[in-house]
Design an enzyme around this catalytic site. Structure first.
Site, PDB file in Angstrom:
ATOM      1  CB  THR A  50      -0.688  -0.061   1.287  1.00 38.80           C
ATOM      2  OG1 THR A  50      -1.367  -1.426   1.150  1.00 38.80           O
ATOM      3  CG2 THR A  50      -1.868   0.795   1.097  1.00 38.80           C
ATOM      4  N   GLY A 189     -16.239   9.969   5.466  1.00 33.40           N
ATOM      5  CA  GLY A 189     -15.596   9.265   6.467  1.00 33.40           C
ATOM      6  C   GLY A 189     -14.615  11.405   7.129  1.00 33.40           C
ATOM      7  N   GLY A 190     -14.398  10.689   8.402  1.00 31.89           N
ATOM      8  CA  GLY A 190     -13.634  12.332   8.922  1.00 31.89           C
ATOM      9  C   GLY A 190     -12.575  12.182   9.146  1.00 31.89           C
ATOM     10  CB  ILE A 192      -5.629  10.258   8.749  1.00 31.37           C
ATOM     11  CG1 ILE A 192      -6.093  10.092  10.041  1.00 31.37           C
ATOM     12  CG2 ILE A 192      -4.458  10.433   8.175  1.00 31.37           C
ATOM     13  CD1 ILE A 192      -5.102   8.888  11.304  1.00 31.37           C
ATOM     14  CD  GLU A 193      -7.462   5.981   3.456  1.00 29.22           C
ATOM     15  OE1 GLU A 193      -8.345   6.256   2.777  1.00 29.22           O
ATOM     16  OE2 GLU A 193      -7.403   5.067   3.868  1.00 29.22           O
ATOM     17  CB  ALA A 194     -11.839  12.715   5.159  1.00 33.21           C
ATOM     18  CG  MET A 327      -3.982  -0.300   9.892  1.00 35.60           C
ATOM     19  SD  MET A 327      -6.325   0.052   9.057  1.00 35.60           S
ATOM     20  CE  MET A 327      -6.373  -1.606   9.214  1.00 35.60           C
ATOM     21  CG  HIS A 459      17.805  33.534  18.260  1.00 32.13           C
ATOM     22  ND1 HIS A 459      15.727  33.307  18.241  1.00 32.13           N
ATOM     23  CD2 HIS A 459      18.377  34.452  17.584  1.00 32.13           C
ATOM     24  CE1 HIS A 459      15.686  34.169  18.491  1.00 32.13           C
ATOM     25  NE2 HIS A 459      16.564  35.198  18.194  1.00 32.13           N
TER      26      HIS A 459
HETATM   27  C1  LIG Z   1      -3.607   7.076   1.095  1.00 30.14           C
HETATM   28  C2  LIG Z   1      -2.895   6.397   2.802  1.00 30.14           C
HETATM   29  C3  LIG Z   1      -1.670   7.374   3.217  1.00 30.14           C
HETATM   30  C4  LIG Z   1      -0.942   6.434   4.388  1.00 30.14           C
HETATM   31  N1  LIG Z   1      -0.142   7.938   4.572  1.00 30.14           N
HETATM   32  C5  LIG Z   1       0.229   7.216   5.357  1.00 30.14           C
HETATM   33  C6  LIG Z   1       1.706   8.108   6.121  1.00 30.14           C
HETATM   34  O1  LIG Z   1       1.821   8.929   5.436  1.00 30.14           O
HETATM   35  N2  LIG Z   1       2.450   7.882   6.652  1.00 30.14           N
HETATM   36  C7  LIG Z   1       2.183   6.347   7.808  1.00 30.14           C
HETATM   37  O2  LIG Z   1       2.993   5.839   8.532  1.00 30.14           O
HETATM   38  N3  LIG Z   1       1.436   4.816   7.054  1.00 30.14           N
HETATM   39  C8  LIG Z   1       0.385   5.816   5.496  1.00 30.14           C
HETATM   40  N4  LIG Z   1       0.030   4.874   5.352  1.00 30.14           N
HETATM   41  C9  LIG Z   1      -0.220   3.472   5.997  1.00 30.14           C
HETATM   42  C10 LIG Z   1       0.184   2.578   5.350  1.00 30.14           C
HETATM   43  O3  LIG Z   1       0.365   2.515   3.640  1.00 30.14           O
HETATM   44  C11 LIG Z   1       0.370   1.605   6.000  1.00 30.14           C
HETATM   45  O4  LIG Z   1      -0.077   0.889   7.066  1.00 30.14           O
HETATM   46  C12 LIG Z   1       1.140   0.665   5.575  1.00 30.14           C
HETATM   47  O5  LIG Z   1       1.965   0.774   4.067  1.00 30.14           O
HETATM   48  C13 LIG Z   1       0.500  -0.963   6.020  1.00 30.14           C
HETATM   49  O6  LIG Z   1       1.834  -1.863   5.469  1.00 30.14           O
HETATM   50  P1  LIG Z   1       1.974  -3.711   5.957  1.00 30.14           P
HETATM   51  O7  LIG Z   1       2.692  -3.937   5.291  1.00 30.14           O
HETATM   52  O8  LIG Z   1       1.093  -3.905   6.551  1.00 30.14           O
HETATM   53  O9  LIG Z   1       0.585  -3.779   4.501  1.00 30.14           O
HETATM   54  P2  LIG Z   1       0.540  -3.515   2.937  1.00 30.14           P
HETATM   55  O10 LIG Z   1       1.470  -2.688   2.584  1.00 30.14           O
HETATM   56  O11 LIG Z   1      -0.939  -3.357   2.149  1.00 30.14           O
HETATM   57  O12 LIG Z   1       1.170  -4.971   2.457  1.00 30.14           O
HETATM   58  C14 LIG Z   1       0.017  -5.992   2.614  1.00 30.14           C
HETATM   59  C15 LIG Z   1       0.535  -6.778   1.009  1.00 30.14           C
HETATM   60  O13 LIG Z   1      -0.327  -8.227   1.237  1.00 30.14           O
HETATM   61  C16 LIG Z   1      -1.085  -8.388   0.007  1.00 30.14           C
HETATM   62  N5  LIG Z   1      -2.147  -8.955   0.178  1.00 30.14           N
HETATM   63  C17 LIG Z   1      -3.242  -8.960   1.028  1.00 30.14           C
HETATM   64  N6  LIG Z   1      -3.956 -10.392   1.564  1.00 30.14           N
HETATM   65  C18 LIG Z   1      -3.038 -10.833   0.100  1.00 30.14           C
HETATM   66  C19 LIG Z   1      -3.165 -12.210   0.347  1.00 30.14           C
HETATM   67  N7  LIG Z   1      -4.288 -12.714   1.190  1.00 30.14           N
HETATM   68  N8  LIG Z   1      -2.809 -13.586  -0.542  1.00 30.14           N
HETATM   69  C20 LIG Z   1      -1.233 -13.011  -1.039  1.00 30.14           C
HETATM   70  N9  LIG Z   1      -1.376 -11.415  -0.566  1.00 30.14           N
HETATM   71  C21 LIG Z   1      -2.448 -10.877   0.295  1.00 30.14           C
HETATM   72  C22 LIG Z   1      -1.451  -7.030  -0.665  1.00 30.14           C
HETATM   73  O14 LIG Z   1      -1.968  -7.214  -2.177  1.00 30.14           O
HETATM   74  C23 LIG Z   1      -0.381  -6.334  -0.255  1.00 30.14           C
HETATM   75  O15 LIG Z   1       0.727  -6.246  -1.613  1.00 30.14           O
HETATM   76  C24 LIG Z   1      -1.109   5.740   4.636  1.00 30.14           C
HETATM   77  C25 LIG Z   1      -2.248   4.911   3.404  1.00 30.14           C
HETATM   78  C26 LIG Z   1      -3.444   4.978   3.050  1.00 30.14           C
HETATM   79  C27 LIG Z   1      -4.478   4.356   2.693  1.00 30.14           C
HETATM   80  N1  LIG Z   2      -0.738  10.159   7.553  1.00 30.86           N
HETATM   81  C1  LIG Z   2      -1.089   8.799   7.455  1.00 30.86           C
HETATM   82  O1  LIG Z   2      -0.238   7.770   8.450  1.00 30.86           O
HETATM   83  C2  LIG Z   2      -1.873   7.962   6.975  1.00 30.86           C
HETATM   84  C3  LIG Z   2      -3.151   8.706   6.045  1.00 30.86           C
HETATM   85  C4  LIG Z   2      -3.468   8.201   5.631  1.00 30.86           C
HETATM   86  C5  LIG Z   2      -4.085   6.555   6.211  1.00 30.86           C
HETATM   87  N2  LIG Z   2      -2.978   6.758   7.099  1.00 30.86           N
HETATM   88  C6  LIG Z   2      -3.773   5.010   8.190  1.00 30.86           C
HETATM   89  O2  LIG Z   2      -4.765   4.416   7.396  1.00 30.86           O
HETATM   90  C7  LIG Z   2      -5.878   3.846   7.737  1.00 30.86           C
HETATM   91  C8  LIG Z   2      -7.204   4.248   7.452  1.00 30.86           C
HETATM   92  O3  LIG Z   2      -7.627   6.189   7.220  1.00 30.86           O
HETATM   93  P1  LIG Z   2      -9.069   6.503   7.329  1.00 30.86           P
HETATM   94  O4  LIG Z   2      -8.994   8.079   7.584  1.00 30.86           O
HETATM   95  O5  LIG Z   2      -9.846   5.777   6.829  1.00 30.86           O
HETATM   96  O6  LIG Z   2      -9.323   5.795   8.394  1.00 30.86           O
HETATM   97  P2  LIG Z   2      -9.648   6.798  10.366  1.00 30.86           P
HETATM   98  O7  LIG Z   2      -9.993   5.872  11.143  1.00 30.86           O
HETATM   99  O8  LIG Z   2      -8.893   7.597  10.153  1.00 30.86           O
HETATM  100  O9  LIG Z   2     -11.186   7.143   9.962  1.00 30.86           O
HETATM  101  C9  LIG Z   2     -12.621   6.237   9.430  1.00 30.86           C
HETATM  102  C10 LIG Z   2     -13.293   7.771   9.397  1.00 30.86           C
HETATM  103  O10 LIG Z   2     -14.511   7.051   8.904  1.00 30.86           O
HETATM  104  C11 LIG Z   2     -15.564   7.113  10.045  1.00 30.86           C
HETATM  105  N3  LIG Z   2     -16.338   5.968   9.772  1.00 30.86           N
HETATM  106  C12 LIG Z   2     -15.985   5.052   9.818  1.00 30.86           C
HETATM  107  N4  LIG Z   2     -16.802   3.570   9.333  1.00 30.86           N
HETATM  108  C13 LIG Z   2     -18.198   4.517   8.631  1.00 30.86           C
HETATM  109  C14 LIG Z   2     -19.704   4.064   8.524  1.00 30.86           C
HETATM  110  N5  LIG Z   2     -19.725   3.116   7.870  1.00 30.86           N
HETATM  111  N6  LIG Z   2     -19.844   5.115   7.742  1.00 30.86           N
HETATM  112  C15 LIG Z   2     -19.244   6.632   7.904  1.00 30.86           C
HETATM  113  N7  LIG Z   2     -18.454   6.813   8.616  1.00 30.86           N
HETATM  114  C16 LIG Z   2     -17.458   6.155   8.292  1.00 30.86           C
HETATM  115  C17 LIG Z   2     -15.310   7.305  11.191  1.00 30.86           C
HETATM  116  O11 LIG Z   2     -16.446   8.059  12.064  1.00 30.86           O
HETATM  117  C18 LIG Z   2     -14.247   7.983  11.122  1.00 30.86           C
HETATM  118  O12 LIG Z   2     -14.011   9.402  10.933  1.00 30.86           O
HETATM  119  C19 LIG Z   2      -5.506   4.568   9.428  1.00 30.86           C
HETATM  120  O13 LIG Z   2      -5.987   3.802  10.761  1.00 30.86           O
HETATM  121  C20 LIG Z   2      -4.585   5.439   9.505  1.00 30.86           C
HETATM  122  O14 LIG Z   2      -4.061   5.270  10.167  1.00 30.86           O
HETATM  123  C21 LIG Z   2      -2.146   7.167   7.968  1.00 30.86           C
END
Ligand SMILES: Cc1cc2nc3c(=O)[nH]c(=O)nc-3n(C[C@H](O)[C@H](O)[C@H](O)COP(=O)(O)OP(=O)(O)OC[C@H]3O[C@@H](n4cnc5c(N)ncnc54)[C@H](O)[C@@H]3O)c2cc1C
Ligand SMILES: NC(=O)c1ccc[n+]([C@@H]2O[C@H](COP(=O)([O-])OP(=O)(O)OC[C@H]3O[C@@H](n4cnc5c(N)ncnc54)[C@H](O)[C@@H]3O)[C@@H](O)[C@H]2O)c1
Length: 484
Positions: A50, A189-190, A192-194, A327, A459
């Site tokens: 991801t 949604g409200g 981080i992603e939002a 996450m 400073h």
């Molecule tokens: C839009 C967005 C922005 C983000 N920004 C930040 C950020 O700024 N800072 C931060 O710290 N985190 C951020 N995150 C969160 C971060 O991306 C994740 O916490 C991190 O990538 C998780 O890593 P992972 O290795 O656990 O999973 P992943 O990187 O998702 O890897 C899991 C892999 O497993 C594979 N997989 C799943 N199920 C199966 C299966 N059954 N068989 C085989 N393969 C499978 C998937 O295809 C994937 O390639 C963000 C997330 C999103 C969605």
């Molecule tokens: N900069 C970063 O570190 C970063 C950036 C993006 C994502 N992430 C990770 O990805 C994860 C997912 O991010 P996210 O923003 O999707 O999740 P989040 O948990 O931050 O927010 C989810 C939002 O969706 C709402 N929600 C949940 N279920 C709902 C429903 N059924 N109907 C309407 N609203 C609902 C919640 O009230 C909340 O506002 C987070 O845990 C975050 O750590 C991290």
């Protein structure tokens, strides 16, 4: 992707997931036969997880240019008249995915050259605690690491499962590759992603509305920070808070209509060209048939792990989003390093190393930026822990004057003796950088006094707001104990 049917069906190590799981593979385990299984991310089934393909990296490659779009507002505060001529969305897409797609492809090519590794493309499911099925192959392994991540949660309301309407609905995995910039974008949604995507798409030129079922945005954060972000975003976007989505329909003009309902049962409708769902992520353990291996998921769907990141089955380990509610990528990376050390320790007969996840920081790349580590004030109140608090405004230090900043602050929570920090929360420019000495202090058990007084602070750099926040919380603690 290579699916080498001639390769051995028994391996020393099987890794499920090519995100953070990938970093387990290096020369330290060249004597192990390894299978890496991945089923790809997003519309292109991209390899590498991801963060690289649809998370941290591309989203920050979008949010950095998005922040330039706000330069005129910031510049006007210091008497500079700037204009933005436009943002080339297609060029940003091409530059971002030109880089990340290439890294994904070259990473895979490099792996395939490893003689001790087979890469299998497809979805892994457990057959038993030593056997994993992927497509027509069954791999048996002495040890297995589950690094399968998480996926976007879908909205469950009428219309969201309609194949015609689904073409208008995006998640974090598809929105950054959208063909055309949507004119009207509704974000559901409200969290981080939002707020990160709202900043990006508003800056690119979309009319963005956030619909959230609660208030304020970023509700899990310290409330003073969450309220500040909500107030600032309300100046640039349409916020519809405390409304639940009840349906999606088509409109007569080729777009869609999102229907909502508030707490009083009053219904509203909003038109859009695209809808982005940011309603949380589901850990992927539920798709792995872990029950076949003797593992039960917890009530939120995460794979339970012990202090060494071992599951309830000692030769099966887990790391990253699949077992960690925070996450976050820096946490997943740290867990991958720990699992690697523990695999090597076990092989060498050394004791395993425990994880320390007390102070995992978080950075949120919206405008204003947010960073936090440790407890929020609400968490301390709920758990009945005594604390002192100090808020230091950016406006109180020389660099804040230079910026003419009036809105942003560092909030510190400390134990009442003023010895150690319990939490740190920053909202404002460069928050994600400013927090680092506080993350360091908490993780390395440094005292507030040592960090504040035991080093030079440049400073008049903005870091003086952190220095003064530390001195401030020390002062509050001293005043409070003097008053007792
Ligand atoms: C839009 C967005 C922005 C983000 N920004 C930040 C950020 O700024 N800072 C931060 O710290 N985190 C951020 N995150 C969160 C971060 O991306 C994740 O916490 C991190 O990538 C998780 O890593 P992972 O290795 O656990 O999973 P992943 O990187 O998702 O890897 C899991 C892999 O497993 C594979 N997989 C799943 N199920 C199966 C299966 N059954 N068989 C085989 N393969 C499978 C998937 O295809 C994937 O390639 C963000 C997330 C999103 C969605
Ligand atoms: N900069 C970063 O570190 C970063 C950036 C993006 C994502 N992430 C990770 O990805 C994860 C997912 O991010 P996210 O923003 O999707 O999740 P989040 O948990 O931050 O927010 C989810 C939002 O969706 C709402 N929600 C949940 N279920 C709902 C429903 N059924 N109907 C309407 N609203 C609902 C919640 O009230 C909340 O506002 C987070 O845990 C975050 O750590 C991290």
């Amino acid at each position: 992707m290579q699916d080498n049917t001639a390769a051995a069906d028994h391996v020393d190590l099987c890794i499920i997931g090519s995100g953070s799981g990938l970093s387990l593979i290096d020369d330290d385990i060249n004597d192990w036969q390894i299978a890496l299984i991945d089923n790809g991310i997003g519309p292109n089934d991209a390899f590498g997880g991801t963060c690289l393909n649809a998370g941290c990296i591309p989203s920050k490659m979008f949010s950095f240019p998005a922040t330039y779009a706000l330069a005129p507002t910031h510049a006007a505060r210091v008497d500079v008249d700037l204009g933005v001529q436009g943002i080339d969305f297609k060029a940003i897409q091409a530059r971002t995915f030109g880089r990340t797609d290439a890294i994904s492809a070259s990473g895979l090519a490099g792996l395939i050259r490893r003689e001790n590794l087979q890469v299998l493309f497809g979805s892994a499911t457990f057959v038993d605690d030593h056997t994993v099925r992927v497509g027509h192959r069954q791999i048996t392994a002495d040890r297995i690491v589950i690094a399968a991540g998480s996926r976007p949660r879908q909205v469950r309301a009428p219309g969201f499962d309609d194949p015609y309407l689904q073409a208008f609905v995006y998640t974090s995995e598809s929105i950054m590759r959208v063909e055309e910039l949507p004119q009207r974008l509704i974000i559901l949604g409200g969290g981080i992603e939002a707020v990160e995507f709202a900043h990006i798409f508003a800056a690119m030129g979309s009319q963005v509305s956030i619909i959230s079922r609660s208030e304020p945005l970023l509700r899990a954060l310290d409330s003073s920070v969450a309220i500040r972000v909500t107030e600032e975003l309300a100046q640039r976007l349409v916020l519809r808070l405390n409304q639940s989505v009840i349906g999606l329909d088509s409109d007569d003009a080729g777009g869609v209509v999102v229907s909502t309902q508030d707490a009083h049962g009053i219904e509203y409708t909003y038109q859009a060209d695209a809808v982005l769902t940011c309603v949380g992520r589901i850990p992927n353990g539920d798709q792995l048939r872990v029950d076949k291996a003797g593992i039960s998921l917890d009530e939120k769907g995460f794979i339970p792990v012990d202090q060494y990141l071992r599951t309830s089955v000692p030769h099966i380990w887990a790391l990253g989003d699949v077992c960690s509610p925070q996450m976050l990528k820096h946490l997943a990376n740290a867990q991958a390093r720990l699992v690697k050390r523990n695999l090597l320790a076990e092989r060498a007969g050394r004791p395993l190393e425990a994880r320390d996840e007390r102070f995992v920081p978080q950075g949120i790349f919206t405008e204003p930026q947010v960073a936090s580590v440790g407890a929020t004030e609400e968490q301390l109140q709920e758990s009945g822990v005594d604390y002192v608090v100090h808020v230091q405004e950016y406006a109180s230090v020389a660099y804040g004057w230079a910026m003419n900043d009036i809105d942003h602050f560092v909030k510190l929570l400390a134990d009442p003796t003023g010895e150690h920090l319990l939490g740190a929360h920053i909202v404002g420019p460069d928050a994600t950088i400013l927090i680092q000495p506080l993350v360091q202090a908490m993780n390395l058990n440094q005292t507030i006094s040592d960090v504040a007084k035991g080093q030079y602070w440049i400073h008049p750099a903005l870091t003086e707001v952190v220095e003064n926040a530390l001195l401030g919380v020390l002062r509050v603690a001293a005043e409070q104990s003097a008053a007792l």
